[in-house]
Scaffold this active site. Structure first.
Site, short mmCIF file in Angstrom:
data_model
loop_
_atom_site.label_atom_id
_atom_site.label_comp_id
_atom_site.label_asym_id
_atom_site.label_seq_id
_atom_site.Cartn_x
_atom_site.Cartn_y
_atom_site.Cartn_z
CB SER A 131 -9.65 7.54 -31.05
OG SER A 131 -8.84 6.53 -31.64
CG ASP A 227 -18.45 -2.37 -48.22
OD1 ASP A 227 -17.90 -3.40 -47.76
OD2 ASP A 227 -19.49 -2.40 -48.89
CG HIS A 286 -7.67 4.38 -27.10
ND1 HIS A 286 -6.90 5.49 -27.44
CD2 HIS A 286 -8.57 4.22 -28.11
CE1 HIS A 286 -7.31 5.96 -28.61
NE2 HIS A 286 -8.32 5.22 -29.03
#
Length: 305
Positions: A131, A227, A286
């Protein structure tokens, strides 16, 4: 109250007589230098290195978004035992035990590895990236083909990823968690699971994300840099435009039940990786390595043969 953390050490076990090497866990933050066209400043990534023969290229496993090197720990041990090769698992910046940085670009993640791999004497190596880690591996191979003996991209392509478009809402849910201090770990995880479930309805996804919730000094914190991930999510879903190609052998290993790699991606795969071959692991989603670990290892060994 819940906070998100910088980097925390989580011990990993060895594999019998061959002892793994551990990086020191950096606690201070370090900012990237990716702005203004400058080369990003590499960070000292946390890793585990399993020893093996020096004659064959080492295998380097790169995890996906919100994962860590632990995702590949059992796979790495099995591959090291079965192939006799050195095997490295790495925490990407802003993940696992690696330091945090406001820069979460693929250029920065590639630069981290360009710095680490020669230090460890592991070039050229076999890159195995899942990924987000697969996109990092692809970019590194395109930028520095001299460092990559061959490449395995696990259920990802050099195209924009649309199947994980829910991740921005996942990150928002993770940031909004409210966990009291000094709560027993089992109760904290149950409370976190309850708070995440309205947004993240799939229990497997919730359990995966909750592996990032750790207790430090009586407080529950996220070890991923939420963040930075939120700020760079669109960049993470995309792939940097490239003109050069990688001339080495490349395997795109796909989950049979996954929709991450579409037929529309194939022309770009062939353009950037002209020696690419594709292989599908049946009954895998996945997370191919978690769903079908033995088939995953067999595919890797077949590609190395």
């Amino acid at each position: 109250m819940l906070r998100w953390a910088r980097a925390w050490g989580l011990p990993l076990g060895g594999r019998g007589p061959s002892r793994p090497s551990f990086s020191r866990v950096p606690v201070a933050t370090s900012s990237g230098g990716g702005g203004g066209g400058a080369e990003p400043r590499p960070l000292p990534l946390s890793y585990t290195l399993l020893d093996g023969e020096a004659g064959s290229p080492a295998l380097v496993f790169l995890h996906g978004l919100c994962g860590c090197r632990n995702n590949f720990s059992s796979i790495a041990k099995a591959v090291a035992q079965q192939t006799g090769r050195k095997v490295l698992t790495v925490d990407a910046r802003n993940h696992g035990d690696s330091p945090h940085s406001p820069d979460m670009s693929y250029e920065a993640m590639s630069q981290d590895l360009q710095d680490l791999l020669p230090q460890l004497g592991l070039v050229p190596c076999v890159l195995v990236g899942h990924s987000m880690g697969g996109k990092t591996a692809m970019l590194l191979a395109l930028q520095r083909p001299d460092l990559v003996d061959r490449l395995i991209a696990v259920d990802i392509s050099p195209a924009r990823t649309t199947s994980i478009s829910d991740f921005p809402s996942y990150l928002a849910a993770m940031r909004s968690l409210d966990i009291p201090d000094e709560l027993p770990r089992s109760r904290a995880r149950k409370l976190a699971d309850e708070q995440l479930s309205p947004v993240i309805q799939d229990i497997v996804t919730r359990q995966f994300l909750l592996t990032n919730l750790v207790e430090v000094d009586g407080r529950f914190v996220w070890r991923v840099n939420l963040d930075a991930l939120a700020q760079h999510m669109q960049e993470i879903l995309a792939f940097p435009p490239r003109q050069e190609s990688y001339p080495g052998p490349t395997l795109f290993l796909l989950g049979g039940n996954s929709q991450y790699v579409h037929p529309s991606h194939h022309p770009e795969i062939r353009r950037l990786f002209p020696r690419a071959q594709m292989q599908t692991v049946l009954n895998a989603g996945h997370w191919v390595h978690a769903d079908r670990p033995q088939d995953f290892i067999a595919a890797i060994r077949g590609f190395l043969a």
